[in-house]
Design an enzyme around this catalytic site. Sequence first.
Site, short mmCIF file in Angstrom:
data_model
loop_
_atom_site.label_atom_id
_atom_site.label_comp_id
_atom_site.label_asym_id
_atom_site.label_seq_id
_atom_site.Cartn_x
_atom_site.Cartn_y
_atom_site.Cartn_z
N SER A 154 28.41 -100.97 27.26
CA SER A 154 27.97 -101.34 25.92
C SER A 154 27.77 -102.86 25.89
O SER A 154 28.64 -103.62 26.31
CB SER A 154 29.02 -100.90 24.90
N VAL A 155 26.59 -103.28 25.40
CA VAL A 155 26.27 -104.71 25.41
C VAL A 155 26.01 -105.27 24.01
O VAL A 155 25.44 -106.35 23.86
CB VAL A 155 25.05 -105.00 26.34
N GLY A 156 26.44 -104.53 22.99
CA GLY A 156 26.27 -105.04 21.62
C GLY A 156 26.71 -103.97 20.65
O GLY A 156 26.92 -102.82 21.04
N GLY A 160 40.69 -97.82 13.29
CA GLY A 160 39.62 -98.66 12.74
C GLY A 160 38.44 -98.59 13.68
O GLY A 160 38.35 -99.33 14.62
N HIS A 161 37.56 -97.63 13.43
CA HIS A 161 36.41 -97.46 14.31
C HIS A 161 35.18 -98.07 13.64
O HIS A 161 34.77 -97.65 12.57
CB HIS A 161 36.17 -95.97 14.58
N GLY A 174 43.97 -99.90 22.07
CA GLY A 174 43.13 -99.61 20.91
C GLY A 174 42.00 -100.61 20.78
O GLY A 174 41.92 -101.59 21.55
N ASP A 175 41.10 -100.33 19.85
CA ASP A 175 39.96 -101.21 19.58
C ASP A 175 39.04 -101.36 20.79
O ASP A 175 38.38 -102.39 20.94
CB ASP A 175 40.42 -102.60 19.11
N LYS A 234 35.79 -97.10 20.88
CA LYS A 234 35.63 -95.64 20.96
C LYS A 234 34.65 -95.16 19.89
O LYS A 234 33.87 -94.24 20.13
CB LYS A 234 36.98 -94.94 20.76
N GLN A 262 43.40 -95.15 18.41
CA GLN A 262 44.33 -96.09 19.08
C GLN A 262 44.04 -96.08 20.59
O GLN A 262 42.96 -95.72 21.00
CB GLN A 262 45.80 -95.77 18.78
N THR A 290 52.11 -96.57 18.43
CA THR A 290 51.89 -95.79 17.22
C THR A 290 52.74 -94.52 17.32
O THR A 290 53.44 -94.31 18.31
CB THR A 290 50.39 -95.51 16.99
N ASP A 340 28.80 -107.86 26.80
CA ASP A 340 28.02 -109.05 26.42
C ASP A 340 28.92 -110.23 26.05
O ASP A 340 28.54 -111.39 26.23
CB ASP A 340 27.10 -108.72 25.23
N GLY A 352 42.37 -106.73 9.49
CA GLY A 352 41.75 -108.06 9.50
C GLY A 352 42.54 -109.07 10.32
O GLY A 352 42.17 -110.25 10.42
N PRO A 384 43.87 -111.35 13.38
CA PRO A 384 43.26 -111.79 14.64
C PRO A 384 43.87 -111.01 15.80
O PRO A 384 45.08 -110.80 15.82
CB PRO A 384 43.62 -113.27 14.75
P1 IMP Z 1 50.86 -97.93 13.15
O1 IMP Z 1 50.01 -96.97 13.94
O2 IMP Z 1 50.20 -98.42 11.90
O3 IMP Z 1 52.25 -97.41 12.90
O4 IMP Z 1 51.05 -99.25 14.06
C1 IMP Z 1 51.73 -99.21 15.31
C2 IMP Z 1 51.03 -100.10 16.32
O5 IMP Z 1 49.77 -99.54 16.67
C3 IMP Z 1 50.74 -101.52 15.82
O6 IMP Z 1 50.84 -102.43 16.89
C4 IMP Z 1 49.30 -101.43 15.37
O7 IMP Z 1 48.65 -102.68 15.37
C5 IMP Z 1 48.73 -100.50 16.43
N1 IMP Z 1 47.56 -99.77 15.98
C6 IMP Z 1 47.51 -98.71 15.15
N2 IMP Z 1 46.25 -98.29 15.01
C7 IMP Z 1 45.48 -99.07 15.77
C8 IMP Z 1 44.08 -99.10 16.06
O8 IMP Z 1 43.26 -98.28 15.58
N3 IMP Z 1 43.67 -100.08 16.91
C9 IMP Z 1 44.54 -100.94 17.50
N4 IMP Z 1 45.83 -100.96 17.25
C10 IMP Z 1 46.32 -100.02 16.40
#
Ligand code: IMP
Length: 413
Positions: free
Chosen positions: A402-404, A39-40, A11-12, A15, A219, A234, A328, A297, A299
Amino acid sequence: MKLAIVGLQWGDEGKGKVVDYLARDFDYDVRFQGGSNAGHTVQYQGKKYIFHLIPCGLLNKNVIGVIGTGCVFDPAVFVGELGDLKTYDPDVEKRIKISKFAHLIMPYHVLLDKIREETTQGIGTTKRGIGNAYEDKYGRVGIRVGDLYYPEQFKEKLKANISRKNVILMEIYHAEPLSETEIYEQYMEYAEKLRPMIADETTILAGAVGKNIIFEGAQGSLLDIDFGTYPFVTSSHTIAGSVSIGCGLPSVCVEKVYGITKAYTTRVGLGPFPTENEDAMGKNLRDVGKEYGATTGRPRRCGPFDVEVVKYAARLSGVTEIVLTKFDVLGSLKTILVSIGYKNADGFDPFLASRLEPVYKEVPGFMTDISHIRKFVDLPAQAKDYVHLVEEYTNLKVKYISVGPDRDAMIKV
Ligand code: IMP
């Protein structure tokens, strides 16, 4: 073109930015799994938008956003997010469709997710009630968006659920019970607000013959309920195979799949992460890459690019082309580590994930700011070499870089 976007890591991967960038050429942007755990982050015209539930291609006014059947839908989060998006486009509601088949996230899902994470070992969820809502869906006791429009039916289902959840809350967790009346009234209010957007997305999309559809995964593949690092995953399918059942289109609907991967690796939450680096490299990536969860939020854990993880994920979704993001961020490293395999396994295996021992290759960094560069030929030689190395070891073609964070900070290779 019917294009799916999936994450090839945990994830992250960026996308959201990729969907926002490509969506100008698409008519529909369909979310097919997950919920407000996503979290996009999209940066456009200097403003940062964080999408949790709403498809993030909607910043392009040509796009209709669909929240599909495979998603779990939290009306409270949706209403808040819609309010934010209206400051950008007051008429955005006219471009949003919410599947009547999607399951609702109820206050007890969120509460139980929080309590379970805080009172037991937990897996580091986003505490958005995602897993709990999917548990009810597959346990056949869930409540769906469409139920909101049959108040008696909704009330009956709510009553049955509340009576069970309150026993769990009181007897197991010694928490306060929830009020059925309050939840009923609150959800009836949501029902009125949502009414113009509720749809059977399967007929809309079936009728979208000749239209361009982008399917926006949330994800990452390593968080897939079956193929990820279970149980640290997830509760939905995050790979491209999930598109069809997540919006009711036939399984042949996807023509192409782009895999999105960072130029390094991150993970948020608990669970195995073979290339996790707690030394200077990991710290540098976190600081420079501002690696903090968009939803929580927290880390993010950081480390080098893991070729085997990306190959594994790409295979599961039939990915042949990738988008390399946050390139970058590597610009501040003197040397860059890349994991090109494992000492003790032939490829990535979720059952071995916590014991895999990466084999690192060390390559020279490019030590320069590349965020203004828009053409591949203009990249420093070491940066081009890094891209070629990724292509060579993963056997995948890098299509964009992607560079920024801004929409136009993209190189088409
Ligand atoms: P849940 O989806 O909230 O049940 O979390 C299950 C796992 O997926 C945890 O490790 C979360 O941190 C991870 N996770 C859920 N959504 C995201 C996302 O959008 N980005 C990165 N990790 C995610």
